[in-house]
Design a protein around this motif. Structure first.
Motif, mmCIF file in Angstrom:
data_model
loop_
_atom_site.group_PDB
_atom_site.id
_atom_site.type_symbol
_atom_site.label_atom_id
_atom_site.label_comp_id
_atom_site.label_asym_id
_atom_site.label_seq_id
_atom_site.Cartn_x
_atom_site.Cartn_y
_atom_site.Cartn_z
ATOM 1 N N SER A 1 -125.984 16.045 43.124
ATOM 2 C CA SER A 1 -127.616 14.759 43.904
ATOM 3 C C SER A 1 -127.023 13.590 42.353
ATOM 4 O O SER A 1 -128.217 12.968 42.507
ATOM 5 C CB SER A 1 -128.651 15.798 43.928
ATOM 6 O OG SER A 1 -129.367 15.940 42.266
ATOM 7 N N GLY A 2 -126.360 13.999 41.824
ATOM 8 C CA GLY A 2 -126.005 12.406 40.504
ATOM 9 C C GLY A 2 -127.024 12.829 39.249
ATOM 10 O O GLY A 2 -127.269 11.850 38.455
ATOM 11 N N ARG A 3 -127.652 13.713 39.342
ATOM 12 C CA ARG A 3 -127.725 14.564 37.796
ATOM 13 C C ARG A 3 -127.206 15.661 36.960
ATOM 14 O O ARG A 3 -126.558 16.384 37.754
ATOM 15 C CB ARG A 3 -129.712 14.899 37.821
ATOM 16 C CG ARG A 3 -130.677 13.860 38.635
ATOM 17 C CD ARG A 3 -131.874 14.098 38.918
ATOM 18 N NE ARG A 3 -131.983 14.715 37.753
ATOM 19 C CZ ARG A 3 -133.740 14.628 37.557
ATOM 20 N NH1 ARG A 3 -134.953 14.975 38.600
ATOM 21 N NH2 ARG A 3 -134.236 14.702 36.413
ATOM 22 N N PHE A 4 -127.041 15.253 36.311
ATOM 23 C CA PHE A 4 -126.525 16.037 34.729
ATOM 24 C C PHE A 4 -124.948 16.720 35.537
ATOM 25 O O PHE A 4 -124.296 17.541 34.744
ATOM 26 C CB PHE A 4 -127.324 17.325 34.604
ATOM 27 C CG PHE A 4 -128.892 16.667 34.509
ATOM 28 C CD1 PHE A 4 -129.202 16.958 33.366
ATOM 29 C CD2 PHE A 4 -129.707 17.896 35.952
ATOM 30 C CE1 PHE A 4 -130.820 16.475 33.417
ATOM 31 C CE2 PHE A 4 -130.983 17.162 35.080
ATOM 32 C CZ PHE A 4 -131.159 16.419 34.388
ATOM 33 N N ALA A 5 -124.025 15.602 35.496
ATOM 34 C CA ALA A 5 -122.500 15.499 36.137
ATOM 35 C C ALA A 5 -121.756 16.285 34.965
ATOM 36 O O ALA A 5 -120.632 16.604 35.126
ATOM 37 C CB ALA A 5 -122.649 14.443 37.248
ATOM 38 N N THR A 6 -122.885 15.565 33.557
ATOM 39 C CA THR A 6 -121.622 15.448 32.784
ATOM 40 C C THR A 6 -121.788 16.888 32.371
ATOM 41 O O THR A 6 -120.513 17.168 31.817
ATOM 42 C CB THR A 6 -121.638 13.976 31.827
ATOM 43 O OG1 THR A 6 -121.287 13.218 31.886
ATOM 44 C CG2 THR A 6 -120.593 14.494 30.252
ATOM 45 N N GLU A 7 -122.649 17.300 32.163
ATOM 46 C CA GLU A 7 -123.151 18.867 31.959
ATOM 47 C C GLU A 7 -122.736 19.707 32.521
ATOM 48 O O GLU A 7 -121.688 20.541 32.039
ATOM 49 C CB GLU A 7 -124.897 18.693 31.990
ATOM 50 C CG GLU A 7 -124.965 20.500 31.072
ATOM 51 C CD GLU A 7 -124.514 20.546 29.168
ATOM 52 O OE1 GLU A 7 -124.176 21.473 29.088
ATOM 53 O OE2 GLU A 7 -124.018 19.334 28.582
ATOM 54 N N ALA A 8 -122.769 19.905 34.135
ATOM 55 C CA ALA A 8 -121.884 20.619 34.722
ATOM 56 C C ALA A 8 -120.250 20.634 34.252
ATOM 57 O O ALA A 8 -119.717 21.605 34.510
ATOM 58 C CB ALA A 8 -122.368 20.243 36.492
ATOM 59 N N SER A 9 -119.924 19.220 34.959
ATOM 60 C CA SER A 9 -118.122 19.503 34.371
ATOM 61 C C SER A 9 -118.117 19.559 32.790
ATOM 62 O O SER A 9 -116.672 20.647 33.314
ATOM 63 C CB SER A 9 -117.587 17.787 34.158
ATOM 64 O OG SER A 9 -118.172 17.104 35.473
ATOM 65 N N ASN A 10 -118.253 19.680 31.947
ATOM 66 C CA ASN A 10 -117.880 19.999 30.520
ATOM 67 C C ASN A 10 -117.947 21.302 30.820
ATOM 68 O O ASN A 10 -117.211 22.440 30.456
ATOM 69 C CB ASN A 10 -118.736 19.625 29.533
ATOM 70 C CG ASN A 10 -119.086 18.315 29.273
ATOM 71 O OD1 ASN A 10 -118.153 17.770 30.049
ATOM 72 N ND2 ASN A 10 -119.607 17.553 28.536
ATOM 73 N N ARG A 11 -119.097 22.102 31.891
ATOM 74 C CA ARG A 11 -119.823 23.593 31.160
ATOM 75 C C ARG A 11 -118.291 24.441 32.143
ATOM 76 O O ARG A 11 -117.690 25.228 31.814
ATOM 77 C CB ARG A 11 -120.470 23.934 32.096
ATOM 78 C CG ARG A 11 -122.283 23.986 30.906
ATOM 79 C CD ARG A 11 -123.171 24.142 31.297
ATOM 80 N NE ARG A 11 -124.427 23.693 30.295
ATOM 81 C CZ ARG A 11 -124.833 24.367 29.658
ATOM 82 N NH1 ARG A 11 -124.842 25.908 30.025
ATOM 83 N NH2 ARG A 11 -125.298 24.627 28.857
ATOM 84 N N LEU A 12 -118.143 23.592 33.519
ATOM 85 C CA LEU A 12 -117.145 24.483 34.239
ATOM 86 C C LEU A 12 -115.766 24.063 33.350
ATOM 87 O O LEU A 12 -114.815 24.694 34.140
ATOM 88 C CB LEU A 12 -116.990 23.155 35.440
ATOM 89 C CG LEU A 12 -118.180 23.724 36.678
ATOM 90 C CD1 LEU A 12 -118.346 22.819 37.493
ATOM 91 C CD2 LEU A 12 -118.463 25.637 37.001
ATOM 92 N N ARG A 13 -115.527 22.825 32.553
ATOM 93 C CA ARG A 13 -114.449 22.766 31.983
ATOM 94 C C ARG A 13 -114.026 23.820 31.165
ATOM 95 O O ARG A 13 -112.664 24.130 30.744
ATOM 96 C CB ARG A 13 -114.112 21.463 31.746
ATOM 97 C CG ARG A 13 -112.698 21.035 31.124
ATOM 98 C CD ARG A 13 -112.482 19.623 30.769
ATOM 99 N NE ARG A 13 -112.895 18.487 31.425
ATOM 100 C CZ ARG A 13 -113.009 17.873 32.540
ATOM 101 N NH1 ARG A 13 -111.238 18.057 32.228
ATOM 102 N NH2 ARG A 13 -113.284 17.260 33.517
ATOM 103 N N ALA A 14 -115.039 24.437 30.760
ATOM 104 C CA ALA A 14 -115.222 25.413 29.139
ATOM 105 C C ALA A 14 -114.937 26.888 30.322
ATOM 106 O O ALA A 14 -114.239 27.209 29.629
ATOM 107 C CB ALA A 14 -116.237 25.328 28.502
ATOM 108 N N ALA A 15 -114.864 27.084 31.139
ATOM 109 C CA ALA A 15 -114.914 27.789 31.536
ATOM 110 C C ALA A 15 -113.910 27.732 32.501
ATOM 111 O O ALA A 15 -112.651 29.059 32.090
ATOM 112 C CB ALA A 15 -115.865 28.427 33.243
#
Length: 478
Positions: free
Chosen positions: A379-393
């Motif tokens: 929905s356009g919020r916290f996309a960078t934070e979500a991407s960083n966490r998924l990438r770390a996983a």
């Protein structure tokens, strides 16, 4: 050159060969026959009782709902009228209607008679049938299970082998259960859990189900008081393992029953750690099945006396809570739950955790919290934070956790496809498909379909088109 015959289909009712132009499940005579011609319950295959419709009805302990599920089962081609089924059971249409819609019948003699008439396997019932009155599900499934395990039909050279193996009797229950049997159950649970993390829940569900039935029977054997709680915890651990495999394979009714078993065992044993884990998985299943409110309820139950849980366990529960809150768009609360999960995980001490929590490392925590932020990011919020966490996983998961790595990789590709560069998303998706090709997981398959849908919203570049083709190929085996 050997001629390979066309795949043949058979009538679901009478078993005769279907015409190649008949797309229905019944042959013409059976399809056109009136329901009034059915004088007695048909013989149904073992799989009839395994569909969610029947398993959910049986789990209610309400025979009226069981009869309704039986009448409306898709196996019959069309719903059986109450008049016909009522005649089988010695009831009028009005009586059967009241039984289906009213309070659960409790007269045991009637429950037994109706179960016998419909041929319900005794081990699926909440009451005991008289000895010898019906086959168990294990009896009727034995040949089907062996056939599936060997990958052959019961014709030709394999038939004698199937017949030979079908006579093998189940392992007898020992008269006394002690530390040896308890450790065997724990070892079995650990091995199956490891297999689940690496390959997904779709391959050995039958095997873990058989082990679980045996383990549950051990609860009825003699066991000293000093071992009783350990036995209940071990059986609950195995029940949870079997439940999560069923969840991953979308056998949701089975998963709920197995999770309930694990929860009950944990409560009986006073095992707060197992209780928290089972309730966490029940929450995850509820959230996945679009019931985030139920998921929140399970998490709140798990958090009762959270002081008895380890920091890792509390981080796991806060992550699940964040995912449920994000699903219902309670943004601020979801972010707070992610922060609480991070805070708890910063105090994690793996040596204090129970064995089943070994999977929850930094990569798993990043993936779980990244999944929680995924819905907010769309929905356009916290996309960078979500991407960083998924990438770390994705970067942190080892080969022992291929499924988690694949699912996080697919989610990362989907998020990038929705909010970023489609060419980068295609590259991420292609990399995730390598891992997805090694597992059997309905959850991963649905995530791949979501990625394909998001890819379809972009212009048809070469990279995006190739990704869609590769997804289609992978879905054929996941």
């Amino acid at each position: 050159m050997t001629r390979v015959p066309d795949m043949q289909r058979y009538c679901a009712r009478c078993g005769s060969r279907l015409n190649r132009y008949n797309a229905e499940t019944l042959c013409s005579p059976c399809g056109s026959a009136s329901s009034d011609d059915i004088q007695q319950p048909p013989l149904v295959p073992p799989a009839f009782w395994q569909v969610d419709q029947m398993r959910d009805a049986l789990s209610t302990w309400h025979m009226g709902r069981v009869i309704f599920a039986y009448r409306t089962h898709p196996y019959h081609g069309k719903a059986l009228p109450q008049e016909i089924v009522g005649n089988w059971l010695g009831l009028t249409q009005a009586q059967l209607s009241r039984i289906e819609k009213g309070a659960a019948p409790e007269q045991l003699s009637k429950l037994i008679r109706w179960a016998q008439i419909l041929g319900i396997p005794g081990e699926l019932l909440w009451f005991k049938l008289p000895a010898g009155s019906s086959a168990t599900l294990e009896d009727v499934n034995r040949q089907d299970f062996l056939r599936a395990a060997l990958g052959v039909t019961v014709t030709g050279a394999a038939a004698p082998l199937i017949e030979l193996l079908s006579t093998i009797q189940p392992t007898p229950i020992p008269s006394q259960v002690g530390a040896t049997e308890i450790e065997q159950i724990r070892t079995t649970a650990r091995e199956f859990s490891s297999w689940d993390h690496t390959y997904g829940g779709g391959l050995v569900r039958e095997a873990v189900g058989a082990q679980l039935r045996y383990a549950v029977n051990l609860l009825n054997a003699r066991c000293s008081e000093k071992h009783r709680a350990d036995l209940q915890s071990a059986v609950g651990f195995l029940g949870h393992t079997a439940g999560f495999m069923a969840f991953d394979a979308y056998a949701h009714a089975d998963a709920r029953s197995m999770f309930r078993l694990g929860w009950t065992c944990a409560e009986e044993a006073g095992d707060w750690h197992l209780r928290g884990k089972v309730l966490s998985s029940m929450a995850r299943q509820a959230i996945w099945c679009s019931n985030p409110d139920d998921g929140l309820t399970f998490i709140e139950l798990a958090m009762v006396r959270s002081d008895r849980l380890t920091a890792t366990e509390r981080a796991m529960l806060h992550s699940a809570r964040a995912r449920a809150l994000a699903k219902v768009n309670r943004v601020e609360e979801a972010l707070k739950a992610v922060g609480q999960a991070d805070e708890e995980f910063s105090h994690a001490t793996p040596a204090n955790d129970p064995p089943w929590m070994a999977y929850y490392d930094a990569a798993q925590h990043s993936g779980d919290t990244g999944h929680a932020l995924f819905d907010l990011a769309l929905s356009g919020r916290f996309a960078t934070e979500a991407s960083n966490r998924l990438r770390a996983a994705v970067e942190g998961h080892t080969d022992a956790f291929v499924r988690s790595k694949a699912i996080s990789g697919i989610k990362l590709a989907s998020l990038t496809m929705a909010t970023g560069d489609p060419q980068e998303a295609a590259a991420l998706g292609t990399a995730a498909l390598v891992d997805a090709g090694h597992i059997r997981s309905r959850r991963a398959a649905d995530d791949l379909r979501e990625l394909a849908r998001l890819a379809g919203t972009h212009d048809k570049t070469t990279e995006v088109e190739e990704l869609q083709v590769h997804i289609g190929t992978t879905l054929a085996s996941v």
